[in-house]
Design a protein around this motif. Sequence first.
Motif, PDB file in Angstrom:
ATOM      1  N   ASN A  44      44.041  50.643  44.653  1.00 17.48           N
ATOM      2  CA  ASN A  44      43.987  51.029  43.224  1.00 17.48           C
ATOM      3  C   ASN A  44      42.687  50.952  42.754  1.00 17.48           C
ATOM      4  O   ASN A  44      41.879  50.028  43.126  1.00 17.48           O
ATOM      5  CB  ASN A  44      44.697  50.122  42.452  1.00 17.48           C
ATOM      6  N   VAL A  45      42.146  51.903  41.800  1.00 15.49           N
ATOM      7  CA  VAL A  45      40.921  51.989  41.570  1.00 15.49           C
ATOM      8  C   VAL A  45      40.582  50.675  40.283  1.00 15.49           C
ATOM      9  O   VAL A  45      39.273  50.350  40.256  1.00 15.49           O
ATOM     10  CB  VAL A  45      40.765  53.362  40.505  1.00 15.49           C
ATOM     11  N   THR A  46      41.710  49.802  40.109  1.00 11.31           N
ATOM     12  CA  THR A  46      41.415  48.666  39.354  1.00 11.31           C
ATOM     13  C   THR A  46      41.358  47.579  40.394  1.00 11.31           C
ATOM     14  O   THR A  46      41.078  46.619  39.775  1.00 11.31           O
ATOM     15  CB  THR A  46      42.694  48.382  38.429  1.00 11.31           C
ATOM     16  N   GLY A  47      41.330  47.775  41.518  1.00  8.51           N
ATOM     17  CA  GLY A  47      41.671  46.575  42.401  1.00  8.51           C
ATOM     18  C   GLY A  47      40.524  45.924  42.921  1.00  8.51           C
ATOM     19  O   GLY A  47      39.456  46.392  42.637  1.00  8.51           O
ATOM     20  N   SER A  48      40.595  44.885  43.486  1.00  6.92           N
ATOM     21  CA  SER A  48      39.335  44.018  43.903  1.00  6.92           C
ATOM     22  C   SER A  48      40.157  43.458  45.564  1.00  6.92           C
ATOM     23  O   SER A  48      41.135  43.414  45.707  1.00  6.92           O
ATOM     24  CB  SER A  48      39.052  42.698  43.107  1.00  6.92           C
ATOM     25  N   LEU A  49      39.092  43.668  46.195  1.00  7.29           N
ATOM     26  CA  LEU A  49      39.417  43.246  47.808  1.00  7.29           C
ATOM     27  C   LEU A  49      40.165  42.046  47.795  1.00  7.29           C
ATOM     28  O   LEU A  49      39.659  41.044  47.559  1.00  7.29           O
ATOM     29  CB  LEU A  49      38.225  43.438  48.682  1.00  7.29           C
ATOM     30  N   HIS A  50      41.486  41.835  48.387  1.00  3.85           N
ATOM     31  CA  HIS A  50      42.033  40.688  48.634  1.00  3.85           C
ATOM     32  C   HIS A  50      42.354  40.811  50.303  1.00  3.85           C
ATOM     33  O   HIS A  50      41.980  41.348  50.824  1.00  3.85           O
ATOM     34  CB  HIS A  50      43.400  40.614  48.054  1.00  3.85           C
ATOM     35  N   LEU A 537      42.641  32.940  49.524  1.00  8.70           N
ATOM     36  CA  LEU A 537      41.784  32.882  50.202  1.00  8.70           C
ATOM     37  C   LEU A 537      40.907  34.292  49.962  1.00  8.70           C
ATOM     38  O   LEU A 537      41.450  35.143  50.040  1.00  8.70           O
ATOM     39  CB  LEU A 537      41.722  32.816  51.649  1.00  8.70           C
ATOM     40  N   ASP A 538      39.699  34.238  49.491  1.00 10.85           N
ATOM     41  CA  ASP A 538      38.696  35.228  48.907  1.00 10.85           C
ATOM     42  C   ASP A 538      38.296  35.925  50.045  1.00 10.85           C
ATOM     43  O   ASP A 538      37.357  35.139  50.528  1.00 10.85           O
ATOM     44  CB  ASP A 538      37.982  35.102  47.766  1.00 10.85           C
ATOM     45  N   PRO A 539      38.489  37.277  50.678  1.00 10.58           N
ATOM     46  CA  PRO A 539      37.712  37.702  51.725  1.00 10.58           C
ATOM     47  C   PRO A 539      36.219  37.934  51.405  1.00 10.58           C
ATOM     48  O   PRO A 539      35.531  37.838  52.339  1.00 10.58           O
ATOM     49  CB  PRO A 539      38.314  39.143  51.989  1.00 10.58           C
ATOM     50  N   LEU A 540      35.887  38.154  50.287  1.00 11.93           N
ATOM     51  CA  LEU A 540      34.487  38.447  49.763  1.00 11.93           C
ATOM     52  C   LEU A 540      33.700  37.212  50.083  1.00 11.93           C
ATOM     53  O   LEU A 540      32.639  36.903  50.504  1.00 11.93           O
ATOM     54  CB  LEU A 540      34.283  38.988  48.535  1.00 11.93           C
ATOM     55  N   ASP A 541      34.334  35.892  49.599  1.00 14.34           N
ATOM     56  CA  ASP A 541      33.789  34.612  49.560  1.00 14.34           C
ATOM     57  C   ASP A 541      33.458  34.231  51.368  1.00 14.34           C
ATOM     58  O   ASP A 541      32.536  33.443  51.678  1.00 14.34           O
ATOM     59  CB  ASP A 541      34.623  33.537  48.873  1.00 14.34           C
TER      60      ASP A 541
END
Length: 880
Positions: A44-50, A537-541
């Motif tokens: 989704n264009v609204t999304g953030s990587l989970h 758990l945030d993959p980017l963190d």
Amino acid sequence: MMDKRFDSKSIEIKWYEKWLKSGAFASNSSSPKKPYVIMMPPPNVTGSLHIGHALTFTIQDILIRFHRMQGFDVLWQPGTDHAGIATQMVVERELAKSDITRHHLGREQFIKKVWEWKEQSGDRITNQLRAMGASPDWEKERFTMDEGLSKAVNYVFVKLYKDGLIYRDKRLVNWDPQLLTAISDLEVEQREMNGHFWFFKYPIQNSDEFLTIATTRPETMLGDTAVAVNPNDERYKHLHGKKVLLPIVNRVIPIIFDDYSDPTKGTGAVKITPAHDFNDFEVGKRHKLNIINILNADATINENGTKEFEGLDRFEARKKIINKLKELNLFVKEESIIHTVPHGDRSNVVVEPWLMDQWYVDAKKLAVPAIRAVEEGRTNFIPRNWDKTYFEWMRNIQPWCVSRQLWWGHRIPAWFGPDNKVFVESCEKDALEAAEIFYGKKVELTQDEDVLDTWFSSALWPFSTLGWPETTNDLKKYYPTSVLVTGFDIIFFWVARMMMMGIHFMDREVPFKEVYIHALVRDDKGQKMSKSKGNVLDPLDLSFKYGADSLRFTLAAMAAQGRDIKLSEERVAGYRNFSTKIWNGCKFLEFNNCVSDVDRKIKKIDLEVNKWIVNQYNDLNTRVKSSIKEYKFNDAAEALYQFIWKDYCDWYIEFIKPILNNKDNFEELEETKFIATKVMKNVLLMLHPIMPYVTEEILENLFKSSKLAISSDWPEPLFKKLSLTNGIDLVIKVISLIRSIRVEKNIPTNSKINLIFKNTNKRKQDTIKNNINLIMNLAKLNDLTFASEEILGQENFIISTLDEMVLMIPIEGLIDTKSEKNRLNKELANINNEIDLINNRLNNKMFVDKAPPKVVQEVKNKQDVFNQRKSEIEKALLNL
């Protein structure tokens, strides 16, 4: 020269830019290479990587990098989804901060605002994908609302309409009164809640009798048009042809006889509200009942619900109706129950069955060839059991409601004439021409206000992204695709619909040959991750803390087929140590000038340690290749981990240290440098699909590779024609056993021991003799001998067996048995005290009942640890 430590942060941006500049991600439809294609599920264009995204995109990138190295023309098709409801909600929330609604702006201006938001924020998730090392063909990135895909959407809608597979109908839909749109069954969550059954009396006309009905939604009685009883229910046979007076509304409604009513449930009499219940709607059709809608779009009561309740919220009306029935002496009782209540998965409000005109796809007809394709094996699910889920849904598929009461999305290409005649065409010009022919004059048309369900455009993704409906070179080469990688939760939303649309519009050709369904990522206790539980758990963190390679390897290592991943931050931290191990192993090679395999022409291998590592490497190559092809990513990761950590770094490096330190034997030195270099270079190439950053960095800095790993060929097995028979596995077993004995018997690591072998056949004895220096050095032996006769006084030896051999170590001067017994007895006494304390806690009923389960389990785990250690000490004392 390699840095002292591996720093992931400093190299990840550098290498991603190098890959982009090199053109390594690009596909080439004119290339003679065989295609390998994966369609990226458009986030989704609204999304953030989970973390779920991190898993699916890691798996896809592994497959893409692997097949690129296998010589395929690889296309990983990227893009994003316009996400109708989600995006409209985000932009409306932004506007609300300035007290503006979309209705203040109007449709055109609101859509302009959405496009502005998309340009500013819409590439967030694709930037996050870059940070994870994803290597799709970014030059071909698509968006479901771009011009080409919009053209494909309109073409499909018009074609399906003209083929009789899309139609307009007045039916019940799942209505979200907060978002003010219909949502699909798949977007409805059934949530278990505390509720009530309310029992009321409906007076039978011209009689003193009543029918007692029960309902969980008293407000819907305002729209009742019948009461149903079962035709076989003896209690009600005398009521045939009778009617009841609907309380409050005072509407006379019939008593009908229908099998839908279950005599064993409640009173056996069921109120029928065709406009507000899916089952009642079907009953109403069978009996030609009136359909009375009593709700407005915002779930307030409309004019059909009488003046007394008009304008009230549905739940406020519920309370008032219950009180009113009590006043009328028609209230019987109230029962507390637990029941499931449908909620919108985005709005989190209770959805209502609501009667309205909507557009539907005849999914039942489209499903037939899509079912057959899986039955015939033209598309295969992996793991295989997921085809049952697919069949279950497809064989019971309902009409697909594709219209949504939103502004953001593909507006339905349908126009209405003055008499509500509908004209479905690809554009307004064609609709006006069709209308002029129909009416015999020019007329004004009004376009349908609704937009299409987001999943309608997503269903076309495997071919619309390749330029369809035009016959492009990309479409010719890259359709059908090779594999779809996704989670089981969108088998219905997306996989099934792509199958239906792909087969229908692409000349019966399936959109993908395989569908790999990966598991869910849960927390370390197997719980679903959620913000409310605080276990997300945030993959980017994780990627920032431990490096993208560490996170990618963790996810691959845990991606066993059919088993959910129990992920913890400690796991990712642990696999960062793997990067460090690789780095340190390569630093050793750099220190010993094992950096080039170009100048050395080795045609044979003499040393057993080198034969052994080459043999291990060849086995690894076969295992990793087959594991990735079979979607066994955990097996590939485990094989690479064990080889690099154990075989190469723990054993091989230790074996070759004396050889590298001995500059006198030039041939052994050159052979070992070549093998050590060649094997590590090749293994880094094999590891590259999973850990792209560290592998590129080492191959460039240490081995001065002229070619990027991403563009390199998959390495070949080494010395395939040579005999690689060796006895190093036996040597490792011997050294490992002696090291275990040292630990078990508390023998100081710096003390040299004597070792006697008994019962060794000639082959094993030759192997040991050929590698005696390795064994003496790594096992720290003073002497190694073979005994052919029985040795007396065996109580003076530590005796162990290995592969039918007997190993004997003289105790004299090695262990002070008296002091060792004292030490062990003292430790045993302490452990017994700890066990007593734990037993007292676990025998305390108050502690077990009142302490959190997690605390009780921790105490039980401690008990197991202490009991295990107690057993080990008792065994050691027995041995002494």
